[in-house]
Scaffold this active site. Sequence first.
Site, PDB file in Angstrom:
ATOM      1  N   LYS A   1       0.798  -1.228   0.000  1.00 35.25           N
ATOM      2  CA  LYS A   1       0.000   0.000   0.000  1.00 35.25           C
ATOM      3  C   LYS A   1       0.835   1.284   0.000  1.00 35.25           C
ATOM      4  O   LYS A   1       0.497   2.239  -0.696  1.00 35.25           O
ATOM      5  CB  LYS A   1      -0.965   0.000   1.188  1.00 35.25           C
ATOM      6  CG  LYS A   1      -2.088  -0.997   0.973  1.00 35.25           C
ATOM      7  CD  LYS A   1      -3.000  -1.068   2.158  1.00 35.25           C
ATOM      8  CE  LYS A   1      -3.907  -2.274   1.978  1.00 35.25           C
ATOM      9  NZ  LYS A   1      -4.712  -2.560   3.145  1.00 35.25           N
TER      10      LYS A   1
ATOM     11  N   ASN B   1      -5.066   1.927  -1.257  1.00 36.70           N
ATOM     12  CA  ASN B   1      -5.488   0.544  -1.488  1.00 36.70           C
ATOM     13  C   ASN B   1      -6.252   0.406  -2.801  1.00 36.70           C
ATOM     14  O   ASN B   1      -6.751  -0.664  -3.108  1.00 36.70           O
ATOM     15  CB  ASN B   1      -6.283  -0.027  -0.310  1.00 36.70           C
ATOM     16  CG  ASN B   1      -7.687   0.532  -0.204  1.00 36.70           C
ATOM     17  OD1 ASN B   1      -7.977   1.613  -0.704  1.00 36.70           O
ATOM     18  ND2 ASN B   1      -8.561  -0.196   0.460  1.00 36.70           N
TER      19      ASN B   1
ATOM     20  N   ASP C   1      -9.762   1.741   3.201  1.00 35.82           N
ATOM     21  CA  ASP C   1      -9.730   0.792   4.330  1.00 35.82           C
ATOM     22  C   ASP C   1     -10.447   1.376   5.549  1.00 35.82           C
ATOM     23  O   ASP C   1     -11.225   0.696   6.218  1.00 35.82           O
ATOM     24  CB  ASP C   1      -8.287   0.495   4.750  1.00 35.82           C
ATOM     25  CG  ASP C   1      -7.644  -0.566   3.875  1.00 35.82           C
ATOM     26  OD1 ASP C   1      -8.379  -1.266   3.147  1.00 35.82           O
ATOM     27  OD2 ASP C   1      -6.408  -0.684   3.925  1.00 35.82           O
TER      28      ASP C   1
ATOM     29  N   ALA D   1       0.680   0.506  12.450  1.00 33.95           N
ATOM     30  CA  ALA D   1       0.848   1.818  11.808  1.00 33.95           C
ATOM     31  C   ALA D   1       1.154   1.639  10.328  1.00 33.95           C
ATOM     32  O   ALA D   1       1.760   2.495   9.695  1.00 33.95           O
ATOM     33  CB  ALA D   1       1.963   2.603  12.500  1.00 33.95           C
TER      34      ALA D   1
ATOM     35  N   GLY E   1      -0.408   0.336   6.330  1.00 35.69           N
ATOM     36  CA  GLY E   1      -1.422   0.890   5.428  1.00 35.69           C
ATOM     37  C   GLY E   1      -2.826   0.804   5.995  1.00 35.69           C
ATOM     38  O   GLY E   1      -3.542   1.817   6.047  1.00 35.69           O
TER      39      GLY E   1
HETATM   40  N1  LIG Z   1     -10.507  -6.471   6.479  1.00 34.38           N
HETATM   41  C1  LIG Z   1     -10.117  -5.693   5.490  1.00 34.38           C
HETATM   42  O1  LIG Z   1     -10.903  -5.145   4.714  1.00 34.38           O
HETATM   43  C2  LIG Z   1      -8.658  -5.416   5.327  1.00 34.38           C
HETATM   44  C3  LIG Z   1      -8.229  -4.384   4.497  1.00 34.38           C
HETATM   45  C4  LIG Z   1      -6.879  -4.146   4.396  1.00 34.38           C
HETATM   46  C5  LIG Z   1      -5.974  -4.919   5.084  1.00 34.38           C
HETATM   47  N2  LIG Z   1      -6.402  -5.933   5.869  1.00 34.38           N
HETATM   48  C6  LIG Z   1      -5.459  -6.740   6.636  1.00 34.38           C
HETATM   49  O2  LIG Z   1      -4.717  -5.868   7.477  1.00 34.38           O
HETATM   50  C7  LIG Z   1      -3.455  -6.444   7.782  1.00 34.38           C
HETATM   51  C8  LIG Z   1      -2.337  -5.408   7.617  1.00 34.38           C
HETATM   52  O3  LIG Z   1      -2.290  -5.031   6.257  1.00 34.38           O
HETATM   53  P1  LIG Z   1      -1.495  -3.699   5.797  1.00 34.38           P
HETATM   54  O4  LIG Z   1      -1.818  -3.515   4.371  1.00 34.38           O
HETATM   55  O5  LIG Z   1      -1.705  -2.607   6.767  1.00 34.38           O
HETATM   56  O6  LIG Z   1       0.039  -4.177   5.920  1.00 34.38           O
HETATM   57  P2  LIG Z   1       1.346  -3.275   6.146  1.00 34.38           P
HETATM   58  O7  LIG Z   1       1.174  -1.920   5.592  1.00 34.38           O
HETATM   59  O8  LIG Z   1       2.480  -4.125   5.692  1.00 34.38           O
HETATM   60  O9  LIG Z   1       1.436  -3.120   7.760  1.00 34.38           O
HETATM   61  C9  LIG Z   1       1.640  -4.248   8.580  1.00 34.38           C
HETATM   62  C10 LIG Z   1       1.484  -3.848  10.043  1.00 34.38           C
HETATM   63  O10 LIG Z   1       1.579  -5.046  10.843  1.00 34.38           O
HETATM   64  C11 LIG Z   1       2.691  -4.926  11.747  1.00 34.38           C
HETATM   65  N3  LIG Z   1       3.310  -6.233  11.899  1.00 34.38           N
HETATM   66  C12 LIG Z   1       3.565  -7.128  10.917  1.00 34.38           C
HETATM   67  N4  LIG Z   1       4.162  -8.225  11.427  1.00 34.38           N
HETATM   68  C13 LIG Z   1       4.300  -8.006  12.761  1.00 34.38           C
HETATM   69  C14 LIG Z   1       4.844  -8.756  13.828  1.00 34.38           C
HETATM   70  N5  LIG Z   1       5.389  -9.960  13.642  1.00 34.38           N
HETATM   71  N6  LIG Z   1       4.815  -8.224  15.079  1.00 34.38           N
HETATM   72  C15 LIG Z   1       4.260  -7.004  15.288  1.00 34.38           C
HETATM   73  N7  LIG Z   1       3.731  -6.228  14.309  1.00 34.38           N
HETATM   74  C16 LIG Z   1       3.757  -6.738  13.057  1.00 34.38           C
HETATM   75  C17 LIG Z   1       3.611  -3.916  11.107  1.00 34.38           C
HETATM   76  O11 LIG Z   1       4.472  -3.380  12.087  1.00 34.38           O
HETATM   77  P3  LIG Z   1       5.882  -2.693  11.633  1.00 34.38           P
HETATM   78  O12 LIG Z   1       5.534  -1.309  11.181  1.00 34.38           O
HETATM   79  O13 LIG Z   1       6.709  -2.725  12.866  1.00 34.38           O
HETATM   80  O14 LIG Z   1       6.439  -3.547  10.530  1.00 34.38           O
HETATM   81  C18 LIG Z   1       2.580  -2.912  10.557  1.00 34.38           C
HETATM   82  O15 LIG Z   1       2.053  -2.113  11.596  1.00 34.38           O
HETATM   83  C19 LIG Z   1      -3.336  -7.672   6.866  1.00 34.38           C
HETATM   84  O16 LIG Z   1      -3.701  -8.807   7.606  1.00 34.38           O
HETATM   85  C20 LIG Z   1      -4.379  -7.411   5.802  1.00 34.38           C
HETATM   86  O17 LIG Z   1      -4.871  -8.612   5.225  1.00 34.38           O
HETATM   87  C21 LIG Z   1      -7.740  -6.174   6.006  1.00 34.38           C
END
Ligand SMILES: NC(=O)c1ccc[n+]([C@@H]2O[C@H](COP(=O)([O-])OP(=O)(O)OC[C@H]3O[C@@H](n4cnc5c(N)ncnc54)[C@H](OP(=O)(O)O)[C@@H]3O)[C@@H](O)[C@H]2O)c1
Length: 260
Positions: A71, A92, A108, A133, A135
Amino acid sequence: MISGKTRFVPLFAHPARHVRTPALFNAECQLQGLDMVMAPLDVRPDMLDQTVASFRAMENVAGMVITIPHKASAARLCDRKVGAATLVGACNIIRREADGSLTGGMFDGEGFVAGLRHQGHEPADFRTLLVGAGGAASGVGHALLQAGVKDLTIANRSRDKAEHLAMQLVSAFPAARIAAGSPDPAGYDLIVNGTALGMHEGDALPVDVERLDPGSLVAEVVMQPDMTPLLIAAEARGCRVHKGIHMIDQQVRLLVDFLK
Ligand SMILES: NC(=O)c1ccc[n+]([C@@H]2O[C@H](COP(=O)([O-])OP(=O)(O)OC[C@H]3O[C@@H](n4cnc5c(N)ncnc54)[C@H](OP(=O)(O)O)[C@@H]3O)[C@@H](O)[C@H]2O)c1
């Protein structure tokens, strides 16, 4: 029925096995009688730039939907951004305009808040802990403040990203109390897991569930599994729970409307 006139919408993810958006998006297009179809593509992060450049060149591409982990990178590839995408530096969805230029949007957060309201939860007065923090969390934080949340703590593994997001949000919502802080969930009305934790077996829990106040509302962005270990533990503790699937259910129409 796919024909030569069908407008195509790829969804970029890595990995792509967990995505549920295409089935919902295609059902919404069918409902609205739109000749547009989505399919998921597993795109490695080092290939995102050239993938976006290729789809930009294709006349029958309506846009691209973007999910983890692309994202923030996708936002940098847009010619312009609108709405929440301008503030949080992540998008997104990208609309391909008639001249081939790319407009980035971020739904989102709006989807998350619409999902809460659809389930009967009005977030306006909730003291809120947002874990994450990235996307999705950035969009959720923005939309919660727009929905009237006045007290928001952001906790993230990489503290600098939580501080950066808090700073961005303070500039847009100066009347609210917004700060980077600890993931201790005690004392909050709403706790949101905005991280990817819970997607994979063996993931750590995003908060210490023993510290959850029974009666608080615990919400997920993770939608696969349907009931994450956090939601199972929170429910066992007497909390109300809100699944990640509600966020995409309510967001799909917004995504289709942005491209149609
Ligand atoms: N339900 C829905 O409509 C919807 C929509 C969008 C996304 N999602 C879901 O939301 C989730 C995040 O997506 P995103 O696009 O925001 O990803 P992203 O931008 O890559 O962000 C990932 C986040 O998770 C944290 N994280 C990842 N692995 C971790 C770990 N082992 N320990 C602690 N923190 C961890 C990261 O922390 P750091 O900054 O420290 O790396 C960051 O805050 C995914 O599961 C995605 O499928 C759902």
